[in-house]
Write a protein that holds these residues in place. Structure first.
Motif, short mmCIF file in Angstrom:
data_model
loop_
_atom_site.label_atom_id
_atom_site.label_comp_id
_atom_site.label_asym_id
_atom_site.label_seq_id
_atom_site.Cartn_x
_atom_site.Cartn_y
_atom_site.Cartn_z
N ASP A 194 71.81 66.01 14.28
CA ASP A 194 72.65 64.92 13.78
C ASP A 194 74.07 65.01 14.32
O ASP A 194 74.67 64.00 14.71
CB ASP A 194 72.67 64.93 12.25
N GLY A 195 74.63 66.22 14.33
CA GLY A 195 75.98 66.39 14.82
C GLY A 195 76.11 66.05 16.30
O GLY A 195 77.08 65.44 16.73
N TYR A 196 75.10 66.44 17.08
CA TYR A 196 75.12 66.16 18.51
C TYR A 196 75.03 64.66 18.77
O TYR A 196 75.74 64.12 19.63
CB TYR A 196 73.97 66.90 19.18
N LEU A 197 74.18 63.98 17.99
CA LEU A 197 74.04 62.54 18.16
C LEU A 197 75.28 61.79 17.66
O LEU A 197 75.65 60.76 18.23
CB LEU A 197 72.79 62.04 17.44
N ASN A 198 75.91 62.30 16.62
CA ASN A 198 77.16 61.69 16.15
C ASN A 198 78.23 61.79 17.24
O ASN A 198 79.03 60.86 17.42
CB ASN A 198 77.64 62.36 14.87
N LEU A 199 78.24 62.92 17.93
CA LEU A 199 79.18 63.09 19.03
C LEU A 199 78.90 62.08 20.13
O LEU A 199 79.82 61.44 20.66
CB LEU A 199 79.07 64.51 19.58
N GLY A 200 77.61 61.91 20.48
CA GLY A 200 77.25 60.94 21.49
C GLY A 200 77.61 59.52 21.10
O GLY A 200 78.06 58.73 21.94
N GLN A 201 77.44 59.20 19.82
CA GLN A 201 77.81 57.86 19.35
C GLN A 201 79.31 57.65 19.44
O GLN A 201 79.78 56.53 19.72
CB GLN A 201 77.33 57.67 17.91
N MET A 202 80.07 58.73 19.22
CA MET A 202 81.53 58.62 19.34
C MET A 202 81.92 58.33 20.79
O MET A 202 82.87 57.59 21.04
CB MET A 202 82.20 59.90 18.86
N TYR A 203 81.18 58.91 21.75
CA TYR A 203 81.44 58.60 23.15
C TYR A 203 81.31 57.10 23.41
O TYR A 203 82.04 56.53 24.22
CB TYR A 203 80.46 59.32 24.06
N VAL A 204 80.37 56.47 22.71
CA VAL A 204 80.13 55.03 22.88
C VAL A 204 81.17 54.20 22.15
O VAL A 204 81.70 53.22 22.70
CB VAL A 204 78.72 54.67 22.38
N ASP A 205 81.48 54.58 20.92
CA ASP A 205 82.32 53.75 20.06
C ASP A 205 83.82 53.92 20.29
O ASP A 205 84.58 52.97 20.13
CB ASP A 205 82.03 54.05 18.58
N GLU A 207 87.09 54.09 22.25
CA GLU A 207 87.52 53.57 23.54
C GLU A 207 88.12 54.64 24.45
O GLU A 207 88.04 54.54 25.67
CB GLU A 207 88.54 52.44 23.33
N ARG A 208 88.70 55.67 23.86
CA ARG A 208 89.28 56.74 24.68
C ARG A 208 88.20 57.51 25.41
O ARG A 208 88.30 57.77 26.62
CB ARG A 208 90.12 57.68 23.81
N PHE A 209 87.10 57.87 24.70
CA PHE A 209 86.00 58.56 25.35
C PHE A 209 85.29 57.64 26.33
O PHE A 209 84.87 58.07 27.41
CB PHE A 209 85.01 59.09 24.31
N ARG A 210 85.14 56.37 25.95
CA ARG A 210 84.48 55.41 26.85
C ARG A 210 85.26 55.32 28.17
O ARG A 210 84.66 55.35 29.25
CB ARG A 210 84.39 54.04 26.18
N ALA A 211 86.58 55.21 28.06
CA ALA A 211 87.40 55.11 29.27
C ALA A 211 87.27 56.38 30.12
O ALA A 211 87.21 56.31 31.35
CB ALA A 211 88.86 54.86 28.90
N TYR A 212 87.21 57.54 29.44
CA TYR A 212 87.10 58.80 30.16
C TYR A 212 85.79 58.86 30.95
O TYR A 212 85.78 59.20 32.15
CB TYR A 212 87.16 59.97 29.17
N TYR A 213 84.66 58.52 30.30
CA TYR A 213 83.37 58.61 30.99
C TYR A 213 83.21 57.52 32.04
O TYR A 213 82.63 57.76 33.11
CB TYR A 213 82.24 58.56 29.97
N GLY A 217 82.42 57.62 36.17
CA GLY A 217 81.25 56.94 36.71
C GLY A 217 80.03 57.01 35.83
O GLY A 217 78.90 56.81 36.29
N VAL A 218 80.24 57.30 34.53
CA VAL A 218 79.13 57.45 33.59
C VAL A 218 79.24 56.41 32.48
O VAL A 218 80.29 56.28 31.84
CB VAL A 218 79.11 58.86 32.96
N ASN A 219 78.16 55.69 32.24
CA ASN A 219 78.11 54.76 31.12
C ASN A 219 77.82 55.58 29.85
O ASN A 219 76.80 56.28 29.80
CB ASN A 219 77.00 53.72 31.34
N PRO A 220 78.69 55.52 28.82
CA PRO A 220 78.46 56.33 27.62
C PRO A 220 77.11 56.06 26.96
O PRO A 220 76.50 56.98 26.40
CB PRO A 220 79.62 55.93 26.69
#
Length: 235
Positions: A194-205, A207-213, A217-220
């Motif tokens: 659950d914690g790992y997937l919550n982290l992944g969802q944060m990458y998507v939601d 905007e700072r992580f989204r911009a970083y990835y 060249g990686v789609n979150p």
């Protein structure tokens, strides 16, 4: 006036981000009030580290602009406070040098290395988890931290390669990269599924992580899909 190059404007036009009001026969692009206001919003979002793809979604109303700006506003305020503290530290250092006084090491480095995301991370995962992560990171030493930074860059490059090759979420090559990503996370924290997937969802939601990835060249969403498969099988 906006300090935007003609090359950037042409690129914004080509990707449909900012259309001119009209284009003259000689190829000159003309912009009126509505386009200038839109350009102002684009430049603001770029200053906040948001990628062009996400900016297009924001401007099209597909992303909640207010929530995105709220997150970045918190980060900007945290950065402002951190830089203010650094300025005060430098002023104290200069004053001590001028007066021939000595400063303690704690005073000399007050404000350095503070994490503007710390308060937000504590809200998400609790102070105990943050303290453990900080202790692990500190214990790694400078060499270990540099090695960890290099590993993250390598992981991101492999993720971008898998995405470009069109590999599915359960593809063995992608899953081997996700395994390295999980091991990298474990340098400071050992999440369950659950914690790992919550982290992944944060990458998507977030905007700072989204911009970083996106910059890497990686789609979150692509990374999250791989994380879901890994969590289901391994965690």
């Amino acid at each position: 006036m906006a300090r935007v190059s003609s090359r950037a404007l042409r690129h914004y036009h080509q990707i449909g981000l900012l259309q001119p009001s009209w284009t003259a026969h000689n190829g000159y692009r003309y912009y009126e009030q509505a386009e200038l206001l839109k350009l102002q919003r684009i430049l603001l979002l770029r200053e906040l580290g948001i990628g062009l793809e996400t900016i297009a979604e924001v401007l099209d109303g597909q992303t909640d602009e207010y929530r995105a700006l709220q997150a970045h506003h918190r980060w900007v305020l945290a950065e402002r406070d951190r830089m203010s503290q650094l300025a005060r530290t430098l002023e104290s250092t200069m004053a001590a040098m001028h007066e021939g006084a000595e400063m303690s090491a704690a005073e000399m480095f007050d404000g350095f290395g503070k994490n503007p995301y710390a308060e937000e991370a504590i809200e998400r995962w609790g102070k105990a988890a943050m303290d453990r992560a900080k202790a692990s990171w500190t214990a790694m030493g400078e060499t270990g931290r540099q090695s960890a930074a290099d590993e993250l860059i390598a992981v991101n490059e492999l993720l971008a390669e898998c995405q470009k090759e069109g590999r599915a979420a359960d593809d063995p090559k992608l899953q081997s990269v996700i395994e390295r990503h999980y091991r990298w996370i474990r340098l400071s924290w050992t999440p369950e599924a659950d914690g790992y997937l919550n982290l992944g969802q944060m990458y998507v939601d977030d905007e700072r992580f989204r911009a970083y990835y996106e910059k890497a060249g990686v789609n979150p969403e692509y990374l999250l899909a791989g994380m879901k498969v890994y969590a289901a099988k391994q965690l």
